[in-house]
Design a protein around this motif. Structure first.
Motif, PDB file in Angstrom:
ATOM      1  N   ASN A  10      -6.254  60.416 -50.695  1.00  0.00           N
ATOM      2  CA  ASN A  10      -5.626  59.578 -49.654  1.00  0.00           C
ATOM      3  C   ASN A  10      -4.911  58.549 -49.790  1.00  0.00           C
ATOM      4  N   ALA A  11      -3.992  58.683 -50.803  1.00  0.00           N
ATOM      5  CA  ALA A  11      -2.887  57.690 -51.292  1.00  0.00           C
ATOM      6  C   ALA A  11      -2.234  57.219 -50.168  1.00  0.00           C
ATOM      7  N   ILE A  12      -2.194  56.026 -49.941  1.00  0.00           N
ATOM      8  CA  ILE A  12      -1.148  55.571 -48.900  1.00  0.00           C
ATOM      9  C   ILE A  12       0.042  55.017 -49.422  1.00  0.00           C
ATOM     10  N   MET A  13       0.077  55.021 -50.484  1.00  0.00           N
ATOM     11  CA  MET A  13       1.588  54.941 -51.180  1.00  0.00           C
ATOM     12  C   MET A  13       1.424  55.513 -52.606  1.00  0.00           C
ATOM     13  N   GLY A  72       0.816  60.625 -41.991  1.00  0.00           N
ATOM     14  CA  GLY A  72       0.463  60.546 -43.512  1.00  0.00           C
ATOM     15  C   GLY A  72      -0.909  60.273 -43.479  1.00  0.00           C
ATOM     16  N   ASN A  73      -1.242  59.433 -44.310  1.00  0.00           N
ATOM     17  CA  ASN A  73      -2.668  58.975 -44.418  1.00  0.00           C
ATOM     18  C   ASN A  73      -2.652  57.624 -43.767  1.00  0.00           C
ATOM     19  N   TYR A  74      -2.195  57.362 -42.736  1.00  0.00           N
ATOM     20  CA  TYR A  74      -2.388  55.985 -41.863  1.00  0.00           C
ATOM     21  C   TYR A  74      -3.018  56.734 -40.635  1.00  0.00           C
ATOM     22  N   PRO A  75      -4.002  56.017 -40.006  1.00  0.00           N
ATOM     23  CA  PRO A  75      -4.446  54.791 -40.439  1.00  0.00           C
ATOM     24  C   PRO A  75      -5.517  54.755 -41.735  1.00  0.00           C
ATOM     25  N   ILE A  76      -5.744  53.728 -42.245  1.00  0.00           N
ATOM     26  CA  ILE A  76      -6.837  53.868 -43.342  1.00  0.00           C
ATOM     27  C   ILE A  76      -8.118  53.562 -42.568  1.00  0.00           C
ATOM     28  N   GLU A  77      -9.237  54.162 -43.020  1.00  0.00           N
ATOM     29  CA  GLU A  77     -10.759  53.874 -42.650  1.00  0.00           C
ATOM     30  C   GLU A  77     -11.357  53.273 -43.828  1.00  0.00           C
ATOM     31  N   ASP A 120     -10.329  62.342 -42.578  1.00  0.00           N
ATOM     32  CA  ASP A 120     -11.095  61.289 -41.958  1.00  0.00           C
ATOM     33  C   ASP A 120      -9.877  60.057 -41.464  1.00  0.00           C
ATOM     34  N   SER A 121      -8.664  60.095 -42.462  1.00  0.00           N
ATOM     35  CA  SER A 121      -7.633  58.978 -42.114  1.00  0.00           C
ATOM     36  C   SER A 121      -6.814  59.503 -41.255  1.00  0.00           C
ATOM     37  N   LEU A 122      -6.928  60.471 -40.271  1.00  0.00           N
ATOM     38  CA  LEU A 122      -6.029  61.124 -39.517  1.00  0.00           C
ATOM     39  C   LEU A 122      -6.760  60.978 -37.910  1.00  0.00           C
ATOM     40  N   THR A 123      -7.772  60.372 -37.722  1.00  0.00           N
ATOM     41  CA  THR A 123      -8.442  60.715 -36.729  1.00  0.00           C
ATOM     42  C   THR A 123      -8.247  59.617 -35.458  1.00  0.00           C
ATOM     43  N   GLY A 181      -5.708  52.044 -36.274  1.00  0.00           N
ATOM     44  CA  GLY A 181      -5.213  51.632 -37.345  1.00  0.00           C
ATOM     45  C   GLY A 181      -6.286  51.036 -38.339  1.00  0.00           C
ATOM     46  N   GLY A 182      -7.105  50.138 -37.949  1.00  0.00           N
ATOM     47  CA  GLY A 182      -8.076  49.719 -39.105  1.00  0.00           C
ATOM     48  C   GLY A 182      -7.346  48.646 -40.009  1.00  0.00           C
ATOM     49  N   ASP A 183      -5.933  48.648 -39.864  1.00  0.00           N
ATOM     50  CA  ASP A 183      -5.413  47.552 -40.918  1.00  0.00           C
ATOM     51  C   ASP A 183      -4.548  46.700 -40.250  1.00  0.00           C
ATOM     52  N   GLY A 184      -4.754  46.207 -38.878  1.00  0.00           N
ATOM     53  CA  GLY A 184      -3.822  45.466 -38.233  1.00  0.00           C
ATOM     54  C   GLY A 184      -2.682  46.043 -37.778  1.00  0.00           C
ATOM     55  N   GLY A 185      -2.785  47.327 -37.597  1.00  0.00           N
ATOM     56  CA  GLY A 185      -1.655  48.095 -36.895  1.00  0.00           C
ATOM     57  C   GLY A 185      -1.978  49.079 -35.631  1.00  0.00           C
ATOM     58  N   GLY A 186      -2.850  48.460 -34.941  1.00  0.00           N
ATOM     59  CA  GLY A 186      -3.284  49.010 -33.684  1.00  0.00           C
ATOM     60  C   GLY A 186      -2.327  49.452 -32.951  1.00  0.00           C
TER      61      GLY A 186
END
Length: 437
Positions: free
Chosen positions: A124-127, A35-40, A17-20, A24-29
């Protein structure tokens, strides 16, 4: 809220779901999925991969306390979030509430890599952050590089972590064995004299080998000492008596015990109990507060280096000691300070980037200079992702001065400029970081 441990999560959704999308959804449009970006959703998950058992379990327990405190402060304010990190708001990170998942490496590199894979693919760890064993850290950061998830190394001291095994997605605040040897050798020369003979016992993996090689180099180049012998000991050794007997009969003047955690506490305790210290001076190149506590008065007079200590008297150090002690009713160790600092450094870089998009966060960390974590002026160097920082040299207190929370004194803080090395020399000469994407 604390997420469930990795071993107890079966059946959570994977990372699909985090690779769809690239929104971005985190200000990174506008950035591509990576990786696990964008974060849903409204929550970003950090993965803490730490030794909660095994020979480095005490260090891991203190790291976990600091990680939990960092997450609390990122979400609710407090500590360095309020006082030292202007980039952080105390109201989450770029609009996301921070959660975390923990996993026990058991001080085993294979287990640690599998943990990292699960933290990334299942949780889904982002870090990811953690360490204590350099073999663990090296395996985890290699996995993170492959998965394009940042690894903020906690305790790892091998030269290889930011040397031949460096990766673009890994960063290290902790100094390495090369730094330790360069800071410690002149102190030992001044204390014990020149042209002595030394004997080394070292943990038989990348960290122990790094310390053994670096101490040999700088004791030979500096005070002109010569090595009688160097002997590998297995990680998790419980009885060092035969190794110590051989060292004692070698005729060497100084014994270097390149062991850490519970192993280090055992080897120095057994050495003193066997009377080795009556014939040889003992040096433990790297130790910490939990290790000294376990060793007790065996640490008296023993020189070494520490990542950080609460005795360092400056505003960031005093603030961290205060909030940690208020939270846990205990004095924090160097590994705890590393865990707390690396978590906030990552979050602050995300805020500066305006997004969790990994390449943008990496570029915010590279060559970033800071002085807000209690070790003076530092730079996270771009060429090898190794912090250039000061190294505290310590000596165990006399037995009659040891008390709870007070085991050693800082005899010198070697400035970064005195221990640093160029990007084309030392461990950095072997570093090839790899791609951003």
């Amino acid at each position: 809220m604390k997420a469930a441990g990795v071993a107890g999560i079966a059946g959570l959704a994977g990372c699909t779901d985090s690779l769809t999308s690239g929104d971005g959804g985190d200000g990174g449009g506008g950035n591509e999925a990576l990786g696990n970006y964008p974060i849903e959703g409204d929550t970003a998950t950090f993965g803490f991969n730490i030794p909660l058992s095994g020979p480095y379990g005490s260090e891991g327990q203190d790291e976990l306390r600091a990680y939990e405190l960092a997450v609390k402060h990122l979400n609710n304010g407090g500590g360095w979030v309020d006082s030292q990190f202007d980039d952080l708001s105390g109201d989450g990170v770029v609009g996301k509430t921070i959660d975390y998942v923990e996993a026990d490496t058991e001080t085993d590199k294979g287990k640690a890599r599998e943990n990292a894979r699960q933290l990334i693919e299942r949780d889904n760890a982002i870090m990811v952050s953690g360490g204590s064993s350099s073999s663990v850290a090296i395996n985890v950061q290699d996995e993170c590089q492959k998965q394009k998830v940042l690894f903020m190394a906690c305790l790892t001291h091998s030269n290889d972590t930011t040397g031949k095994d460096c990766v673009r997605y890994g960063f290290r605040e902790m100094f390495n064995a090369y730094h330790t040897a360069k800071a410690l050798a002149p102190v030992l020369g001044d204390e014990y004299g020149e042209d002595l003979e030394f004997y080394q016992l070292y943990a038989d993996y990348t960290w122990g080998k790094s310390v053994e090689e670096s101490m040999r180099q700088f004791l030979s180049e500096g005070p002109g000492w010569s090595e009688v012998n160097s002997v590998a000991t297995p990680l998790g050794t419980s009885d060092y008596s035969s190794y110590l007997s051989d060292a004692q009969s070698s005729g060497a003047d100084v014994l270097l015990l390149n062991h850490y955690g519970l192993d280090g506490a055992k080897s120095v305790r057994q050495a003193v109990d066997a009377g080795v210290d009556e014939e040889m001076d003992i040096v433990v190149p790297l130790y910490n507060r939990p290790m000294a506590e376990a060793a007790g008065d065996a640490i008296s007079g023993v020189f070494g280096t520490v990542a950080w200590d609460s005795a360092i008297d400056n505003t960031p150090s005093n603030e961290f000691t205060s909030v940690f002690q208020d939270e846990y009713d205990r004095i924090p160790s160097g590994p705890a300070q590393l865990a707390y600092a690396q978590t906030l450094q990552y979050a602050a870089a995300v805020e500066r980037a305006g997004s969790f998009y990994p390449p943008d966060v990496i570029k915010e960390l590279e060559d970033y200079s800071y002085s807000n974590i209690g070790m003076g002026e530092e730079t996270m160097r771009k060429c090898d992702h190794q912090a250039q920082r000061a190294v505290p040299v310590v000596r165990g207190l006399p037995a009659d001065q040891i008390e709870t929370g007070n085991y050693f004194e800082i005899v010198n803080t070697t400035e970064a400029s005195q221990v640093t090395y160029g990007c084309d020399t030392g461990p950095a000469a072997q570093c090839e970081l790899g791609p951003y994407e």
